[in-house]
Write a protein that holds these residues in place. Sequence first.
Motif: not given
Lengths: 214, 355
Positions: A31-41, A66-70, A72-81, A92-95
């Motif tokens: 996807v190409g933006d934050g909102e689409e990402l959250l919907r997709s996830v 979006a990463a922080l929101e994901i 928060g909602k889905y703690p099991k999903i691995a995230i690479l920024v 700092h925020d991510l960690l």
Amino acid sequence: MRLILAEDSVLLRAGLTKLLTDGGFDVLAAVGDGEELLRSVAEHEPEVVVVDVRMPPTHTDEGIRAALEIRGKYPKIAILVLSQYVEERYAHDLLSAATSSVGYLLKDRVARVRDFLDALRRIADGGTALDPEVVAQLMVRRRPDFRARLTPRELEVLRLMAEGRSNNGIVDALGVSHSAVEKYVSNIFAKLDLPPTDTDHRRVLAVLKYLGDR
Amino acid sequence: MTTGRSILHLLLGAVLSTLTAALFTVLVIFWGAATISLFTGPSGGALLITVYVVVMLALPLVLAWFVHEIAVLHRLRFRRLLEIDIAEPALTLRSVGRELMYLVWALLIAVPATVLIVVPPAARRFVRHDRHTADRWLGPTNVEILKQRVDWLRHSRAAVVLATDEERQRIERDLHDGAQQRLLSLAMNLGMAREAITVPSPEADAIVAAHDEALTALSELRQFVRGLHPAVLNDRGLDAAISGLAGRAKIPIHVSVEVEPRCPASIEAVAYFVVSEALTNVAKHSKALIASVIITRRGKSLHIEISDEGRGGATAKPGGGIAGLIQRTASVDGKLSLSSPVGGPTVIKVVLPCG
């Protein structure tokens, strides 16, 4: 590994999709933006998310939010920024939101395909991956005093640990023996007054926490 | 300037001067009478005394205004008859005093000027004298003219600096959106091809070599763009940008940046450039083991201090790095001072105006 990619540049999105697919990941959506990402996830429930920090509409920090929101909602999903430049606050925020299954790399790293895929697999496995430039900046900014206490070799090992490498990874990177690495690690922990830990992962966490405190 | 006009100019000047002198004399006598009456015991009621006081206090101001307005008429005379423009100076006590000097001169030459109209060539020469005197006394002083010019130059230079910065940013953005992206894409493709290699072969070697080259090119382009204008500076400010520099330095750099609120973009760009160049010098020449960068905003100035305890001896050689810093600092009206005794320590202090 089920993966969703968020990257606003069309060229890079296509390239990364191919890279990830070739690397054995199942790219469910690109996807190409934050909102689409959250919907997709929400729709696909992936195991891994790769997201660019800058995306429309403001091209500032949609990705990080979006990463922080994901997380928060889905703690099991691995995230690479992926970021264009080092921004300590993002690290700092991510960690602070997550101490496992998280990574922060500079965009140029994707060109080093093997390293990039290794880092991604490490994250998907529960580990961490910080860009060497991010680590270098953290080390300079937050804890310049310890440089006097550690030998150059020990600093090297510390840096590799902060990047998220396991002991095996450090052995490969430095070309020394396992026992040598063990010795460096225990020296580092002793000199920095860190409590000894057992697993690789906890060591990385201890180091990151140390670097994260001012 | 035709002879006819010159003669007309002188005649008009004579007439104006005479009338001015007459009116001036009347006013001064008036003022004198009021003042003397007041001090030698005024006769008459309170109303009359009040009038005397008002006249004594107010008349000098009226006289000054009067001088100023007559000066305007004289300038008009120069403009209409001779097409000579004399700028009006700012209204101050000093400028009125100077205008008064001209009125005295005009009065003194009133008689000779009138006589000379019978000798036209002499009239023209006389007008030239008048013109020089008018330029000197009726117009702004040299200092005022220079100040105006400096102000204008300062504004136009600021515009040039701004235009240059904007140009650099545009180049940075174009490179980022264009060449950097394509290069990254290219490097990715070569990287994927490299991963797909299972059996060594000359073709495989070629791909590995190409991939390494692409990575190097990518890194060099990124460094070039950062030197031109780092994107992080716009987005996140000096703290983040300088941290980036420190993170990439070969030796530990202590960084302390406190700039609140942010300075204008041109100033931040100069500050970044100065620190970047200074740190490069430290790495190249000083043999220092540690360096420090301290940036603080104090009121309307930005103070930058870069120090290292290396071997010192740095000088501002023409064409050298430090000379470049001095130039770049001066382009925004900043000041740079360098202290680098042999044996160290080296301290560069820069002060930049900050909106």
